[in-house]
Design an enzyme around this catalytic site. Structure first.
Site, PDB file in Angstrom:
ATOM      1  N   GLU A  35      36.816  47.957  29.219  1.00  0.00           N
ATOM      2  CA  GLU A  35      38.217  48.101  30.242  1.00  0.00           C
ATOM      3  C   GLU A  35      38.199  49.405  30.647  1.00  0.00           C
ATOM      4  OE1 GLU A  35      40.385  46.261  31.809  1.00  0.00           O
ATOM      5  OE2 GLU A  35      41.383  48.296  32.592  1.00  0.00           O
ATOM      6  N   ARG A 109      53.910  40.462  34.086  1.00  0.00           N
ATOM      7  CA  ARG A 109      52.615  40.572  33.674  1.00  0.00           C
ATOM      8  C   ARG A 109      52.258  41.370  32.505  1.00  0.00           C
ATOM      9  NH1 ARG A 109      47.771  43.672  34.157  1.00  0.00           N
ATOM     10  NH2 ARG A 109      46.084  42.688  34.583  1.00  0.00           N
ATOM     11  N   TYR A 218      62.208  35.278  40.722  1.00  0.00           N
ATOM     12  CA  TYR A 218      62.282  34.411  39.264  1.00  0.00           C
ATOM     13  C   TYR A 218      62.729  35.675  38.306  1.00  0.00           C
ATOM     14  CZ  TYR A 218      57.396  35.442  39.582  1.00  0.00           C
ATOM     15  OH  TYR A 218      56.205  35.947  39.679  1.00  0.00           O
TER      16      TYR A 218
HETATM   17  C1  LIG Z   1      47.406  46.394  37.096  1.00  0.00           C
HETATM   18  C2  LIG Z   1      47.518  44.937  37.560  1.00  0.00           C
HETATM   19  C3  LIG Z   1      48.899  44.478  37.986  1.00  0.00           C
HETATM   20  C4  LIG Z   1      48.923  43.449  38.383  1.00  0.00           C
HETATM   21  N1  LIG Z   1      49.873  42.781  38.661  1.00  0.00           N
HETATM   22  C5  LIG Z   1      50.200  41.494  39.024  1.00  0.00           C
HETATM   23  C6  LIG Z   1      51.445  40.902  39.308  1.00  0.00           C
HETATM   24  O1  LIG Z   1      52.625  41.571  39.070  1.00  0.00           O
HETATM   25  N2  LIG Z   1      51.646  39.460  39.536  1.00  0.00           N
HETATM   26  C7  LIG Z   1      50.595  38.892  39.768  1.00  0.00           C
HETATM   27  O2  LIG Z   1      50.676  37.808  40.028  1.00  0.00           O
HETATM   28  N3  LIG Z   1      49.454  39.438  39.682  1.00  0.00           N
HETATM   29  C8  LIG Z   1      49.488  40.338  39.268  1.00  0.00           C
HETATM   30  N4  LIG Z   1      47.749  41.135  39.245  1.00  0.00           N
HETATM   31  C9  LIG Z   1      46.950  40.429  39.181  1.00  0.00           C
HETATM   32  C10 LIG Z   1      46.722  39.261  38.040  1.00  0.00           C
HETATM   33  O3  LIG Z   1      46.775  39.864  37.036  1.00  0.00           O
HETATM   34  C11 LIG Z   1      45.261  38.546  38.333  1.00  0.00           C
HETATM   35  O4  LIG Z   1      45.086  38.065  39.772  1.00  0.00           O
HETATM   36  C12 LIG Z   1      45.128  37.259  37.600  1.00  0.00           C
HETATM   37  O5  LIG Z   1      45.677  37.432  36.440  1.00  0.00           O
HETATM   38  C13 LIG Z   1      43.487  36.797  37.174  1.00  0.00           C
HETATM   39  O6  LIG Z   1      43.268  37.933  36.257  1.00  0.00           O
HETATM   40  P1  LIG Z   1      41.718  38.628  36.278  1.00  0.00           P
HETATM   41  O7  LIG Z   1      41.419  38.642  34.615  1.00  0.00           O
HETATM   42  O8  LIG Z   1      40.779  38.152  37.149  1.00  0.00           O
HETATM   43  O9  LIG Z   1      42.192  39.916  36.717  1.00  0.00           O
HETATM   44  P2  LIG Z   1      43.134  41.190  36.651  1.00  0.00           P
HETATM   45  O10 LIG Z   1      44.394  40.462  35.641  1.00  0.00           O
HETATM   46  O11 LIG Z   1      43.330  41.765  37.812  1.00  0.00           O
HETATM   47  O12 LIG Z   1      42.156  42.065  35.529  1.00  0.00           O
HETATM   48  C14 LIG Z   1      40.972  42.812  35.871  1.00  0.00           C
HETATM   49  C15 LIG Z   1      40.990  43.824  34.996  1.00  0.00           C
HETATM   50  O13 LIG Z   1      39.608  44.489  35.041  1.00  0.00           O
HETATM   51  C16 LIG Z   1      39.678  45.829  34.927  1.00  0.00           C
HETATM   52  N5  LIG Z   1      38.623  46.548  36.107  1.00  0.00           N
HETATM   53  C17 LIG Z   1      38.699  46.457  37.134  1.00  0.00           C
HETATM   54  N6  LIG Z   1      37.238  47.299  37.495  1.00  0.00           N
HETATM   55  C18 LIG Z   1      36.549  47.252  36.356  1.00  0.00           C
HETATM   56  C19 LIG Z   1      35.454  47.975  35.937  1.00  0.00           C
HETATM   57  N7  LIG Z   1      34.588  48.121  37.019  1.00  0.00           N
HETATM   58  N8  LIG Z   1      34.942  48.185  34.910  1.00  0.00           N
HETATM   59  C20 LIG Z   1      35.959  47.683  33.708  1.00  0.00           C
HETATM   60  N9  LIG Z   1      37.143  47.020  33.800  1.00  0.00           N
HETATM   61  C21 LIG Z   1      37.711  47.025  35.135  1.00  0.00           C
HETATM   62  C22 LIG Z   1      41.069  46.108  35.771  1.00  0.00           C
HETATM   63  O14 LIG Z   1      41.453  47.316  35.006  1.00  0.00           O
HETATM   64  C23 LIG Z   1      41.737  44.967  35.035  1.00  0.00           C
HETATM   65  O15 LIG Z   1      42.283  45.174  33.615  1.00  0.00           O
HETATM   66  C24 LIG Z   1      47.886  42.371  38.601  1.00  0.00           C
HETATM   67  C25 LIG Z   1      46.493  43.034  38.351  1.00  0.00           C
HETATM   68  C26 LIG Z   1      46.200  44.142  37.744  1.00  0.00           C
HETATM   69  C27 LIG Z   1      44.926  44.757  37.412  1.00  0.00           C
END
Ligand SMILES: Cc1cc2nc3c(=O)[nH]c(=O)nc-3n(C[C@H](O)[C@H](O)[C@H](O)COP(=O)(O)OP(=O)(O)OC[C@H]3O[C@@H](n4cnc5c(N)ncnc54)[C@H](O)[C@@H]3O)c2cc1C
Length: 240
Positions: A35, A109, A218
């Site tokens: 991460e 979140r 909400y």
């Molecule tokens: C900081 C943040 C805040 C968010 N806030 C909201 C919100 O308020 N409401 C909502 O609906 N959705 C929000 N989202 C989006 C939502 O969490 C995601 O779209 C959804 O949960 C899908 O999850 P995911 O695991 O695919 O991606 P995410 O939850 O976006 O997680 C991706 C993770 O990968 C990490 N990352 C990125 N690039 C790299 C890399 N090169 N190497 C290592 N790690 C990396 C990021 O730091 C993050 O922790 C947010 C995402 C983030 C990162």
């Protein structure tokens, strides 16, 4: 003797990455979650979890960890955004839980992420590696190696790209794949619920429909705050 599964690397410790690590960990498969952040930032705003999502979280043993911070809205109330007239109400709350076998919840979140982190900490099979931003991936023999810009390496038998919308892993393995802007931009805010006027104080998901725009709100943080999201056409599709 049963063949031992090889360590799985997970790029990204967001919602998907931590959930994948928990699912694999419960099956006895070791993971390293790489991460880029320190895991301690309280970022984001509200997230709605439908019964399909909460059922998956219950199966993974995560629901209990987030329930204290979650809110169970009583209904989705749909309004005409111009006149304010209430158009329809869809019951949620206990009736939705009975109907779908799992609750409809809204939460911050950061609370969902913290709940996932708490569960990973109880799983010996999950290794969290904060401050590791994956910048390169290579195969070495039958191993996959992920690297960060400082040259640190993580090795495993396979790698899951869970590094979000602006995925580095996707750009490395499928550089031809590009994001397509939907044409709309979401603006969000959190406000304390105490003292809000009606109907914004109601324990519901509010949806206001307007021309080329809509507003959703909400309760989150167990009901202390109201998450407000306005979606309107326009913007440039850049990372906010
Ligand atoms: C900081 C943040 C805040 C968010 N806030 C909201 C919100 O308020 N409401 C909502 O609906 N959705 C929000 N989202 C989006 C939502 O969490 C995601 O779209 C959804 O949960 C899908 O999850 P995911 O695991 O695919 O991606 P995410 O939850 O976006 O997680 C991706 C993770 O990968 C990490 N990352 C990125 N690039 C790299 C890399 N090169 N190497 C290592 N790690 C990396 C990021 O730091 C993050 O922790 C947010 C995402 C983030 C990162």
């Amino acid at each position: 003797m049963a063949k031992r599964e090889r360590r799985v690397l997970i790029a990204g410790g967001g919602i998907g990455g931590l959930a994948a690590a928990i699912a694999l960990g419960r099956g006895g498969i070791e993971t390293s979650v790489l991460e880029r952040s320190s895991f301690t930032e309280e970022t984001g705003a509200g997230i709605q979890l439908g019964p399909n999502a909460t059922r998956a979280l219950a199966t993974l043993g995560i629901l209990e960890a987030i329930e204290p911070f979650a809110f169970m809205p009583e209904a989705i109330c749909i309004h005409d955004g111009i006149s304010g007239r209430r158009l329809q109400s869809v019951p949620l709350g206990k009736s939705a839980e009975e109907r779908y076998g799992a609750p409809y919840l809204t939460l911050h979140r950061a609370d969902l992420h913290a709940g996932l982190r708490t569960v990973t900490q109880g799983l010996a099979a999950v290794e969290l590696r904060p401050n590791f931003a994956v910048t390169a991936i290579e195969t070495r023999g039958d191993e996959v190696v992920a690297k960060d810009a400082a040259g640190s390496e993580a090795k495993g038998g396979s790698l899951i790209g869970a590094d979000g919308l602006w995925s580095t892993v996707r750009s490395l393995v499928a550089p031809e794949a590009s994001l397509r802007f939907t044409g709309a931009t979401a603006w969000r805010a959190l406000v304390p619920r105490k003292g809000l006027p009606s109907p914004f104080d109601a324990p519901v998901v509010g949806l206001w429909l307007g021309p080329r725009a809509h507003l959703v709100h909400y309760p989150v943080r167990g009901g202390d705050d109201l998450n407000v999201v306005a979606v309107a056409e326009g913007g440039v599709g850049s990372q906010g």
